[in-house]
Design a protein around this motif. Structure first.
Motif, PDB file in Angstrom:
ATOM      1  N   UNK A 173       0.691  -1.074  -0.123  1.00  9.51           N
ATOM      2  CA  UNK A 173      -0.064   0.053   0.319  1.00  9.51           C
ATOM      3  C   UNK A 173       0.943   1.666  -0.011  1.00  9.51           C
ATOM      4  N   UNK A 174       0.278   2.425  -0.877  1.00 10.35           N
ATOM      5  CA  UNK A 174       0.969   3.926  -0.936  1.00 10.35           C
ATOM      6  C   UNK A 174      -0.387   4.388   0.469  1.00 10.35           C
ATOM      7  N   UNK A 175       0.580   5.156   1.386  1.00  4.38           N
ATOM      8  CA  UNK A 175      -0.348   5.105   2.414  1.00  4.38           C
ATOM      9  C   UNK A 175       0.197   7.264   2.543  1.00  4.38           C
ATOM     10  N   UNK A 176      -0.154   8.241   2.264  1.00  2.00           N
ATOM     11  CA  UNK A 176       0.024   9.369   2.745  1.00  2.00           C
ATOM     12  C   UNK A 176      -0.979  10.336   3.857  1.00  2.00           C
ATOM     13  N   UNK A 177      -1.103  11.532   4.036  1.00  4.16           N
ATOM     14  CA  UNK A 177      -1.373  12.203   4.731  1.00  4.16           C
ATOM     15  C   UNK A 177      -2.003  13.926   3.072  1.00  4.16           C
ATOM     16  N   UNK A 178      -3.443  14.723   3.340  1.00  6.67           N
ATOM     17  CA  UNK A 178      -2.753  15.378   2.555  1.00  6.67           C
ATOM     18  C   UNK A 178      -3.927  16.364   3.152  1.00  6.67           C
ATOM     19  N   UNK A 179      -3.835  18.111   2.391  1.00  4.41           N
ATOM     20  CA  UNK A 179      -4.406  18.646   3.402  1.00  4.41           C
ATOM     21  C   UNK A 179      -3.236  20.130   3.468  1.00  4.41           C
ATOM     22  N   UNK A 239      -0.277   7.070  11.351  1.00  2.00           N
ATOM     23  CA  UNK A 239       0.598   7.623  13.161  1.00  2.00           C
ATOM     24  C   UNK A 239       0.449   5.985  13.724  1.00  2.00           C
ATOM     25  N   UNK A 240       1.077   6.347  14.795  1.00  2.12           N
ATOM     26  CA  UNK A 240       0.977   5.397  16.284  1.00  2.12           C
ATOM     27  C   UNK A 240       0.385   4.090  15.727  1.00  2.12           C
ATOM     28  N   UNK A 241      -0.487   3.512  16.507  1.00  2.42           N
ATOM     29  CA  UNK A 241      -0.712   2.043  16.037  1.00  2.42           C
ATOM     30  C   UNK A 241      -1.017   1.421  14.956  1.00  2.42           C
ATOM     31  N   UNK A 242      -1.852   2.986  13.387  1.00  5.16           N
ATOM     32  CA  UNK A 242      -1.889   2.414  12.598  1.00  5.16           C
ATOM     33  C   UNK A 242      -1.626   1.957  11.684  1.00  5.16           C
ATOM     34  N   UNK A 243       0.583   2.029  12.366  1.00  2.00           N
ATOM     35  CA  UNK A 243       1.873   2.090  11.673  1.00  2.00           C
ATOM     36  C   UNK A 243       1.524   0.398  12.215  1.00  2.00           C
ATOM     37  N   UNK A 244       1.205  -0.106  12.739  1.00  2.00           N
ATOM     38  CA  UNK A 244       1.101  -1.741  13.430  1.00  2.00           C
ATOM     39  C   UNK A 244       1.124  -2.663  11.881  1.00  2.00           C
ATOM     40  N   UNK A 245       1.532  -3.685  12.666  1.00  2.00           N
ATOM     41  CA  UNK A 245       0.729  -4.748  11.997  1.00  2.00           C
ATOM     42  C   UNK A 245      -0.285  -4.979  11.686  1.00  2.00           C
ATOM     43  N   UNK A 266      -5.026  -2.970   4.547  1.00  2.00           N
ATOM     44  CA  UNK A 266      -5.255  -3.923   3.380  1.00  2.00           C
ATOM     45  C   UNK A 266      -6.427  -4.525   3.479  1.00  2.00           C
ATOM     46  N   UNK A 267      -7.502  -4.509   4.416  1.00  5.25           N
ATOM     47  CA  UNK A 267      -7.920  -5.347   4.129  1.00  5.25           C
ATOM     48  C   UNK A 267     -10.345  -4.676   3.631  1.00  5.25           C
ATOM     49  N   UNK A 268     -10.011  -2.548   3.671  1.00  2.00           N
ATOM     50  CA  UNK A 268     -10.797  -2.204   3.184  1.00  2.00           C
ATOM     51  C   UNK A 268     -10.982  -3.186   1.644  1.00  2.00           C
ATOM     52  N   UNK A 269     -12.441  -2.393   0.995  1.00  2.00           N
ATOM     53  CA  UNK A 269     -12.502  -2.063   0.143  1.00  2.00           C
ATOM     54  C   UNK A 269     -12.367  -0.533  -0.926  1.00  2.00           C
ATOM     55  N   UNK A 270     -10.719  -0.791  -1.759  1.00  2.00           N
ATOM     56  CA  UNK A 270     -10.843   0.303  -1.498  1.00  2.00           C
ATOM     57  C   UNK A 270     -11.446   0.776  -2.525  1.00  2.00           C
ATOM     58  N   UNK A 271     -11.755  -0.039  -3.766  1.00  2.00           N
ATOM     59  CA  UNK A 271     -12.678   1.028  -4.305  1.00  2.00           C
ATOM     60  C   UNK A 271     -14.233   1.881  -3.809  1.00  2.00           C
ATOM     61  N   UNK A 272     -14.517   1.327  -2.779  1.00  2.00           N
ATOM     62  CA  UNK A 272     -15.846   2.171  -2.109  1.00  2.00           C
ATOM     63  C   UNK A 272     -14.784   3.212  -1.206  1.00  2.00           C
ATOM     64  N   UNK A 273     -14.059   3.337  -1.115  1.00  3.97           N
ATOM     65  CA  UNK A 273     -12.851   4.536  -0.613  1.00  3.97           C
ATOM     66  C   UNK A 273     -13.361   6.193  -1.322  1.00  3.97           C
ATOM     67  N   UNK A 292       4.393   0.351   2.435  1.00  3.45           N
ATOM     68  CA  UNK A 292       4.481  -0.227   3.114  1.00  3.45           C
ATOM     69  C   UNK A 292       5.866  -1.700   3.072  1.00  3.45           C
ATOM     70  N   UNK A 293       5.667  -2.191   3.772  1.00  4.71           N
ATOM     71  CA  UNK A 293       7.426  -3.224   3.392  1.00  4.71           C
ATOM     72  C   UNK A 293       6.700  -4.063   2.909  1.00  4.71           C
ATOM     73  N   UNK A 294       5.742  -4.830   2.516  1.00 12.99           N
ATOM     74  CA  UNK A 294       5.238  -5.610   1.553  1.00 12.99           C
ATOM     75  C   UNK A 294       5.359  -5.360   0.003  1.00 12.99           C
ATOM     76  N   UNK A 295       5.081  -3.696  -0.512  1.00 12.30           N
ATOM     77  CA  UNK A 295       5.659  -3.597  -1.477  1.00 12.30           C
ATOM     78  C   UNK A 295       6.840  -3.475  -2.555  1.00 12.30           C
TER      79      UNK A 295
END
Length: 280
Positions: A1-7, A34-40, A47-54, A187-190
């Motif tokens: 995944x590519x995670x970012x912060x915008x605004x 940030x924080x625990x969001x970065x934990x495994x 990663x389990x979210x339906x990306x197309x629905x975001x 993320x590391x897996x990419x």
């Protein structure tokens, strides 16, 4: 995944870049990158979210630093042998560690300030390592399990402040805007092999730095393990892992940044940055 912060600065929202390059809003699922969001577990939930629905993010918003609430911004000096030599130093026998103030962090395309009284502001393309889970006294074999992912960093420096103003590197590394990070956290897996990523940096369209993470003296796993022997690494801590040769200090004659110049840099798989130099 590519995670970012915008605004806008100080009001960044969490987001994700989908396979088509569209930014998707994550703010209804996580409070920040940030924080625990970065934990495994945190990353697995995203990663389990339906990306197309975001919800897609419209327009071209400012991209902020890819990690929020950074606790420690640690840097490794002289981690490429040819860079060490261009600065007149021998390659180190163990990692050279220093810190940048977290107030130096800014977005990847924000303007960079040349400090008042500066005549030696310099550039450094580097790979950032973002910690995902608490690490204390860990082995090199365990180290990558504690890494959330990687990002692009420009480790800007004021060389006179760094070397001639009392002997501590931190004051030459910590001016506001001297730590652009992003555009995203990958993320590391990419990343198939974090020790085989091409690096580059241009000033006003002229190539100044070319390198590869494979020539680092101390690799990512070794650095994470090493640092954990001296301090506890926490989720969201960022490690800037060193720069290849081609910095302004090493040019003949030495050449430094001036107001109005544009710096572009990138690392394969980690995106690109663009900064315009402005006077503080």
């Amino acid at each position: 995944m590519k995670l970012l912060r915008y605004g806008p600065k100080g009001q960044e929202k969490p987001g994700l870049v989908d396979a088509g390059g569209q930014i998707r809003d994550l703010s209804h699922h996580v409070p920040d990158i940030a924080g625990d969001v970065l934990s495994p577990a945190g990353l697995a939930a995203i990663a389990a979210l339906d990306i197309a629905s975001l919800p897609p993010v419209e327009g071209s918003p400012r991209i902020g630093p890819c990690v929020g609430r950074v606790g420690k911004f640690l840097c490794i000096g002289l981690n490429f042998a040819d860079h060490a030599r261009e600065t007149g130093k021998e390659p180190p026998s163990e990692p050279v560690v220093f810190a940048k103030a977290v107030s130096a962090i800014c977005g990847p395309n924000d303007d960079v300030e040349i400090p008042r009284g500066s005549d030696r502001t310099d550039w450094e393309v580097e790979m950032g390592v973002v910690i995902g889970s608490r690490a204390k006294y860990i082995s090199e074999a365990e180290a990558m399990d504690h890494v959330a992912g990687f990002c692009l960093i420009n480790d800007l420096s004021e060389r006179r402040f760094q070397s001639e103003r009392g002997g501590q590197w931190t004051k030459g590394k910590s001016h506001d805007t001297f730590g652009p990070i992003g555009p995203w956290l990958v993320t590391r897996d990419e990343i198939a092999d974090v020790q085989d990523l091409d690096m580059w940096l241009d000033v006003d369209g002229e190539r100044r730095q070319t390198g590869n993470t494979g020539t680092m003296i101390f690799g990512v796993a070794e650095l994470v393990s090493y640092l954990s022997q001296f301090m506890t690494l926490e989720p969201g801590d960022v490690i800037s892992s060193g720069t290849p040769p081609g910095v302004g200090l090493g040019m003949k004659p030495p050449t430094f940044l001036r107001e109005g110049q544009v710096v572009r840099l990138g690392i394969s798989g980690l995106g690109e940055q663009r900064q315009t130099m402005v006077q503080a």
